[in-house]
Design an enzyme around this catalytic site. Structure first.
Site, PDB file in Angstrom:
ATOM      1  CB  THR A  55      -0.854   0.390   0.784  1.00 43.98           C
ATOM      2  OG1 THR A  55      -0.080   0.564   2.732  1.00 43.98           O
ATOM      3  CG2 THR A  55      -1.487  -1.191   1.332  1.00 43.98           C
ATOM      4  CB  CYS A  56       0.293   4.978  -0.175  1.00 39.72           C
ATOM      5  SG  CYS A  56      -1.731   5.065   1.471  1.00 39.72           S
TER       6      CYS A  56
ATOM      7  CD  GLU B 117      -5.960   3.502   6.433  1.00 40.96           C
ATOM      8  OE1 GLU B 117      -7.269   3.347   6.274  1.00 40.96           O
ATOM      9  OE2 GLU B 117      -5.100   2.773   6.432  1.00 40.96           O
ATOM     10  N   GLY B 118     -10.639   3.268   7.784  1.00 36.27           N
ATOM     11  CA  GLY B 118     -11.080   2.273   6.898  1.00 36.27           C
ATOM     12  C   GLY B 118     -10.283   1.044   5.466  1.00 36.27           C
TER      13      GLY B 118
ATOM     14  N   GLY C 177      -5.785  11.847 -10.768  1.00 36.93           N
ATOM     15  CA  GLY C 177      -6.460  11.271 -10.624  1.00 36.93           C
ATOM     16  C   GLY C 177      -8.268  11.026  -9.779  1.00 36.93           C
TER      17      GLY C 177
ATOM     18  N   GLY D 103     -10.036   8.100  -8.985  1.00 28.95           N
ATOM     19  CA  GLY D 103      -9.799   6.820  -8.526  1.00 28.95           C
ATOM     20  C   GLY D 103     -10.057   6.703  -6.940  1.00 28.95           C
ATOM     21  CE  LYS D 104     -10.895   0.624  -4.843  1.00 30.07           C
ATOM     22  NZ  LYS D 104     -10.616  -1.229  -4.246  1.00 30.07           N
ATOM     23  CG  MET D 105      -6.305   6.253  -2.728  1.00 28.18           C
ATOM     24  SD  MET D 105      -6.105   6.590  -0.941  1.00 28.18           S
ATOM     25  CE  MET D 105      -4.225   7.514  -0.093  1.00 28.18           C
ATOM     26  N   GLY D 106      -8.623   9.457  -5.112  1.00 29.83           N
ATOM     27  CA  GLY D 106      -8.874  11.579  -6.097  1.00 29.83           C
ATOM     28  C   GLY D 106     -10.211  10.943  -5.469  1.00 29.83           C
TER      29      GLY D 106
END
Length: 551
Positions: A149-150, A214-215, A291, A293-296
């Site tokens: 992951t990040c 965090e989830g 971006g 995506g999910k994070m964006g």
């Protein structure tokens, strides 16, 4: 611990060769076993075939048993070689069937390694199956999983040998990332068995995240299981560990409410940007999100929650942006293609980047010619990069009029409101301790499976042998009905006799007393029937794996 189904023939060969290279009573200097020789090594008891290989002038040979039976005098050197090979065979079987495998975590996280290192080690989700296959191809690794992951890059393995397994995985990480082994060792952490179990449970529960509770990490752990389904090497121990981790993550969030008020990486990025902007400019600052995506998407949601009503979103395709726009009623979201990224950056005060690009989108030469931003927003263009690998090169920090922040800079935001979550984390630890105990009990209960199989095979061999004797005495003209009745009788007797021992070898792992007694029963049966030293099973596994590797 039985030899794993992922344990290839080539791997067994290398292990035996390595064992053979160590000093022994017979001073065996070298012993090389090829695929064909391994086949001979594992033939059923029809007389051992000769194994001979010259390496550096030393010969390792086993005389055929039929020659011995004929009374031929055996050369002393051959007898010594026979003894050495028998010792090798026995020690290899004992070593990899009696030792229990270890669950090991080799990892680097936001707590131990800088983002520059983590991005080199990062493995895209699409590459996880390939990574698992390569890891399980290492000599001492049976099962594997990758959690990348990040904030972390962690490899979970079931290792036949802790020390050698860690060494092999670390060298693999160095080879795939280009980072020297010494540098990885400086920043890695190692956890074994119960500590490894507790760690993945804490990770899934959000206790090890930069943002406590965090989830998103729970979803990432779920993805490991989803990707691992059907992948050879994502075996029973590792899949069981990750599935249990998902249960723990859900239970912790339900019973402690630790996620309430907890910020995600995306919301922390928005908070950080607002902390760096003058408060008077919060409503007017020009926001650009690269971006979708999910994070964006989460960045966009948190910007809206903070009162932002207009933003530009750059993405490869318009579909995702359109879906987000439809969901965010009353907010002006302007889509721009990736080709317009630099032009959009020139008109933005804050640039959020969250794409899966493996190469930087912004370097110094891209940023230095951008027009300056207004003094109303502090005179600095902010780049908030929450991608790993990073989307913005560190050289951008050298540009006057620009400030760069990445995931490692979010600690400033995370420090706020942490006290309440720490109290909830203590409650979560109690749940994790309970669940860890249950998982270890389940894993302990797996130890009886090889004994159950061996005991059944032992009883079946006796049954078949005695049945053949009986039928041969009854003559060849016995009716099929009679033959079937005798066969059923022998099976019934064996099943009745095995029922008691089998019941005492099974438990669900939830009761310590029952589990302890079960393991005692297992060891007793192994001793009574000589199941621990059943070398023929080891031979069968070698033969099966060699044949499988040659298909």
């Amino acid at each position: 611990m039985a030899v794993s189904s992922t344990f290839s023939g080539a791997k067994l060969e290398r292990l035996l060769i390595n064992s053979c290279s160590s000093p022994s009573a017979s001073s065996l200097r070298a012993c090389s076993l090829s695929h064909q020789q391994m086949k001979a090594f594992s033939k059923p008891n029809r007389g051992r075939k000769a194994l001979a290989q010259r390496t550096g002038g030393v010969r390792c040979e086993v005389a055929q048993s039929d020659a011995i039976n004929e009374g031929e005098k055996m050369d002393p050197s051959k007898a010594s070689a026979l003894s050495a090979l028998e010792q090798l065979k026995t020690s290899a079987a004992d070593r990899y069937t009696k030792e229990r495998s270890s669950i090991v975590v080799i990892g680097l996280s936001v707590h131990t390694a800088p983002v520059e290192m983590r991005e080199k080690l990062a493995i895209p989700e699409a590459e996880w199956p390939r990574a698992i296959a390569e890891l399980c191809g290492l000599n001492h690794i049976e099962e594997a999983a990758v959690l990348s992951t990040c904030n972390r890059m962690e490899i979970y393995v079931v290792a036949l040998s802790q020390h050698r397994g860690v060494k092999e995985v670390t060298e693999w990480m160095s080879k795939t990332s280009g980072i020297p082994v010494s540098e990885i060792c400086e920043h890695r952490f190692l956890l074994y068995n119960k500590d490894a179990t507790q760690h993945i449970f804490e990770v899934s529960a959000g206790l090890d995240s930069l943002v406590l509770g965090e989830g998103q990490i729970l979803a990432q752990v779920k993805q490991v299981v989803k990707v691992g389904q059907g992948v050879v090497g994502f075996g029973r121990n590792i899949s069981g560990l990750f599935k249990h981790a998902i249960t723990v993550g859900k239970r912790v969030r339900t019973e402690t409410n630790i996620a309430a008020g907890a910020v995600s990486v995306s919301s922390a990025a928005v908070e950080l940007a607002l902390m760096k902007l003058p408060e008077s400019s919060h409503a007017t600052a020009r926001m650009l999100v690269i971006g979708a995506g999910k994070m964006g998407k989460l960045v966009i949601k948190h910007l809206v929650a903070k009162g932002c009503t207009k933003m530009v979103v750059v993405n490869r395709s318009e579909e995702k942006v359109a879906a987000i726009h439809e969901e965010m009623q009353g907010v002006e979201i302007i889509y721009r293609p990736l080709t317009d990224m630099l032009a959009c950056s020139a008109e933005a005060d804050v640039v959020f980047t969250s794409t899966a690009s493996e190469t930087p989108l912004f370097l110094k030469e891209h940023v230095k010619d951008l027009p300056p931003v207004s003094s109303e927003v502090g005179g600095l263009r902010l780049f908030v990069d929450i991608s790993v690998p990073r989307n913005v090169g560190s050289c951008v920090s050298d540009v006057e009029g620009a400030r760069l922040y990445n995931v490692d800079d979010l600690k400033e935001v995370v420090a706020a409101n942490k006290e309440d979550r720490l109290r909830k984390a203590m409650e979560a630890q109690a749940i994790i301790a309970e669940e860890s105990k249950q998982f270890e009990a389940w894993r302990d209960s797996l130890e009886t499976v090889p004994t159950i199989k061996k005991l059944r095979a032992y009883a079946e061999r006796i049954r078949v042998a005695e049945l053949e004797k009986c039928l041969s005495k009854m003559g060849e003209d016995i009716p099929k009905k009679t033959r079937r009745a005798v066969d059923d009788l022998s099976r019934g007797i064996v099943n009745k006799l095995l029922h008691g021992p089998m019941q005492h070898l099974r438990c669900d792992g939830s009761d310590d007393r029952t589990l302890s007694e079960t393991l005692e029963n297992m060891h007793a049966l192994n001793r009574m029937f000589g199941l621990e030293s059943d070398i023929s099973l080891f031979e069968q596994k070698i033969r099966a794996k060699v044949e499988q590797s040659q298909k």
